[in-house]
Structure formats: structure tokens, C-alpha cells
Design an enzyme around this catalytic site. Structure first.
Site, mmCIF file in Angstrom:
data_model
loop_
_atom_site.group_PDB
_atom_site.id
_atom_site.type_symbol
_atom_site.label_atom_id
_atom_site.label_comp_id
_atom_site.label_asym_id
_atom_site.label_seq_id
_atom_site.Cartn_x
_atom_site.Cartn_y
_atom_site.Cartn_z
ATOM 1 N N GLN A 1 4.633 -18.517 -18.252
ATOM 2 C CA GLN A 1 4.893 -16.775 -17.376
ATOM 3 C C GLN A 1 5.871 -17.228 -15.923
ATOM 4 O O GLN A 1 6.173 -17.991 -15.369
ATOM 5 C CB GLN A 1 3.564 -17.042 -16.335
ATOM 6 N N LYS B 1 -4.853 -11.740 -18.592
ATOM 7 C CA LYS B 1 -4.355 -12.038 -19.686
ATOM 8 C C LYS B 1 -4.907 -13.144 -21.046
ATOM 9 O O LYS B 1 -5.567 -12.601 -21.518
ATOM 10 C CB LYS B 1 -2.682 -12.439 -20.211
ATOM 11 N N ASP C 1 6.012 -13.133 -26.179
ATOM 12 C CA ASP C 1 7.096 -12.096 -24.992
ATOM 13 C C ASP C 1 7.460 -11.574 -26.134
ATOM 14 O O ASP C 1 8.653 -10.524 -24.733
ATOM 15 C CB ASP C 1 6.902 -12.932 -24.052
#
Ligand code: NAD
Length: 299
Positions: A104, A60, A132
Site C-alpha cells: 500500500q 480492498k 498492482d
């Protein structure tokens, strides 16, 4: 003699690379129009030291840098208290130089917190910084059709958006099609089903408590398998006309494999490979969310 046509491989690498180039151009042109404007910034909160999470995060950070997105990697130890993790989110919520953040998952905690706490942590991320798209407020916008893959108004879970970007690239429209999504998680199955529905598909969702669902996949035009069970989908469960999107990722000694059996991929009209399919798009679509959040925060 009848010869079977080889299935089309839905190449996630090509689609992701094209999306990354577009995002890079978008960031550059926005900043050229307003040179005083700060670069977009993504913060990633990592709890613990899970090697798989480490690998995902480093990818990422690499793709973000390619696009011109600054990054902040907040590393917390696996012994961090729930309060310390909440404080990290709160600090990034208050930091105006950060345009989006992700936590995460899964958290690598020495004492595992309940799922309800993890969900409330995700909900504590400001909706306009939720890169997200997993906060209830953003999922709600997706579920009522306010934010869709063709009309983005709020962050959409990246893997689900990646499935749609892959279909779009190959001109496979879910409109008027029978679609089956195997799996109903908050992260993948559920939001993918919603996006297919918003795109005009007729969608069935099956999960681990569903009775035999083969009759649904056998007559489906599009099957998305996101069950997290290696080689779950067998050739006899699909027809030769189906488009198969395999979201599953399993690490083997021989490399990565998916939720669909290799013989299933050989049988269908088109399939996304593992690796080289949806996984490539998940990261690119996270960046799409971030760039859109950044553009809106300017306003
Ligand atoms: P999850 O465990 O949260 O959810 C799995 C879902 O599958 C559940 O709804 C469960 O009911 C259903 N399921 C399990 N066994 C089933 C069965 N036999 N029949 C029907 N349904 C069944 O997993 P997740 O986070 O949604 O991830 C699913 C898979 O996708 C995993 O392999 C994961 O590694 C992978 N994944 C890939 C990406 C990517 O970028 N490609 C991103 C996220 C997750």
C-alpha cells in the site's frame, strides 16, 4: 431557444459492481470445476498507520471477501527497517498460498526511504504475484502492448485499467480519437496513456513542466485528468463534446472533489464524478488482476 443537453454521468459504481459480480462468478465456477483448488488469496502489506491507507485497505479487504478472495493484511510499524519490509515481500513471494500482493502506497515510514528504493521494493515482488502491476516487468509488458485492457496477459495498474473499463462500459472507444492525459505518474498517468494508445487513441501526455496545454485539451475527444491538483481543469480548457475522466481525489470539509472544476463537468458531453467514478473501479480492477493471476498460477 437552444437548450443544452445535460452531460452523461459515467457511473463508476454500476461498472464496478458489474465487474465484481463477474469476478465472483468466475472464482466460483473455476473452483466448482476443481474443488481441490485453493481459493485465491491477496496479501496487503501496510507500513505505518496512515488513516487514508487504512480506509483504502479496508475497502480492498471488503471487496475481496465479496468475491471469494482470501486476504492477509501484513501490518508493519512505521519504524520498520527497509530490510524488514523487503523480508515481508520475500516471505509472501515464497508463500504458494498467496496469489498476489500489493504494497500500500505511500509508505508511512518514520524515516522516509528514497523513491528509488520504493521502486526496487515493487520490483522485488514476483511478476506473477504483482497484483498492482507496478513492477517494471509488468509495466514493460503494458508498454510493448503485450498486456492491454482487451488482452490481459500481465497485471495492469488498477486505476489505469479502471479508466478503460469505465470507457468500455459506456461504449466510448479511444480508437481514432484525440486523447489527452494530464499527469505522467507510474501509478496512473503513464499506464493510462499506454492503454489509450494500445486501444487506438492518439495520445498526448502533459505534466507539471509542460507549457500551457489548453490547446490540446480544447481539441481533445477524451481527457483524463490525474494531476492531483484540485479543480485544475477549467471549463474554458475543454470543448462541449469532450468525454472527461476525472481521476483526482481531494478530501474537503464538504466531502470529496476531483481535479476538474465542477463547471467543467457541467460543460462536457460526459464525465466521471468524484466520488462515484474511477475510484470505485480501482478496487474492482485490483481484484480483476488478482483473479487473473490466480487463474494463471493454477496452470
Ligand atoms: P502524482 O503526484 O504521482 O502525479 C501527478 C502528475 O500530475 C505528475 O505527473 C505531475 O507532473 C502532473 N501535474 C501536476 N500538476 C500539473 C499541472 N498543473 N498540469 C499538468 N500536469 C500536472 O499523482 P498520482 O498518484 O498520479 O495521482 C493523481 C491524482 O489521482 C491524485 O489526486 C490522487 O489522489 C488520485 N488517485 C486516484 C485514484 C483513484 O482510484 N481514483 C487512484 C490513484 C490516484
Amino acid at each position: 431557444m437552444f437548450e443544452r443537453i445535460m452531460p452523461t454521468v459515467l457511473d463508476g459504481k454500476i461498472v464496478a459492481s458489474q465487474l465484481i459480480t463477474k469476478l465472483k462468478e468466475r472464482v466460483a465456477s473455476e473452483r466448482a470445476m476443481d474443488p481441490s483448488r485453493a481459493a485465491p488469496q491477496l496479501a496487503v502489506i501496510q507500513v505505518g498507520d496512515n488513516p487514508a491507507s487504512k480506509a483504502y485497505i479496508s475497502r480492498k479487504l471488503k471487496v475481496a471477501a465479496e468475491i471469494g478472495i482470501l486476504t492477509q493484511h501484513v501490518q508493519l510499524s512505521s519504524t520498520s527497517s527497509e530490510r524488514e519490509i523487503e523480508e515481508a515481500v520475500a516471505r509472501l513471494n515464497d508463500d504458494s498460498s498467496v496469489h498476489g500482493m500489493i504494497v500500500q502506497l505511500p509508505l508511512d515510514q518514520s524515516v522516509k526511504s528514497p523513491e528509488s528504493w520504493v521502486n526496487s521494493l515493487l520490483d522485488s515482488i514476483h511478476a506473477h504475484k504483482d497484483a498492482d502491476g507496478l513492477a517494471t516487468a509488468n509495466l514493460g509488458k503494458l508498454f510493448v502492448g503485450e498486456s492491454t485492457s482487451s488482452r490481459w496477459t500481465a497485471a495492469i495498474p488498477a486505476t489505469a485499467l479502471g479508466v478503460m473499463r469505465l470507457l468500455q462500459y459506456y461504449n466510448i472507444s479511444p480508437r481514432t480519437k484525440n486523447c489527452v492525459v494530464i499527469g505522467k505518474s507510474r501509478l496512473v498517468g503513464n499506464p493510462t496513456a499506454q492503454l489509450l494508445l494500445q486501444a487506438g487513441g492518439t495520445v498526448s501526455v502533459v505534466h507539471s513542466q509542460s507549457p500551457d496545454w489548453s490547446f490540446l485539451t480544447q481539441r481533445a475527444d477524451i481527457v483524463v485528468v490525474a494531476a492531483g491538483v484540485k479543480h485544475l481543469l477549467k471549463p474554458e480548457q475543454v470543448s462541449e463534446k469532450v468525454v472527461l475522466i476525472d481521476v483526482g481525489i481531494h478530501k474537503d470539509v464538504g466531502g470529496l472533489s476531483g481535479d476538474a472544476h465542477p463547471e467543467t463537468c457541467a460543460k462536457v458531453a460526459a464525465y466521471s464524478p468524484v466520488p462515484g467514478g474511477v475510484g470505485q473501479l480501482t478496487v474492482a480492477c485490483l481484484m480483476e488482476n488478482l483473479v487473473e493471476l490466480w487463474k494463471r498460477q493454477k496452470k
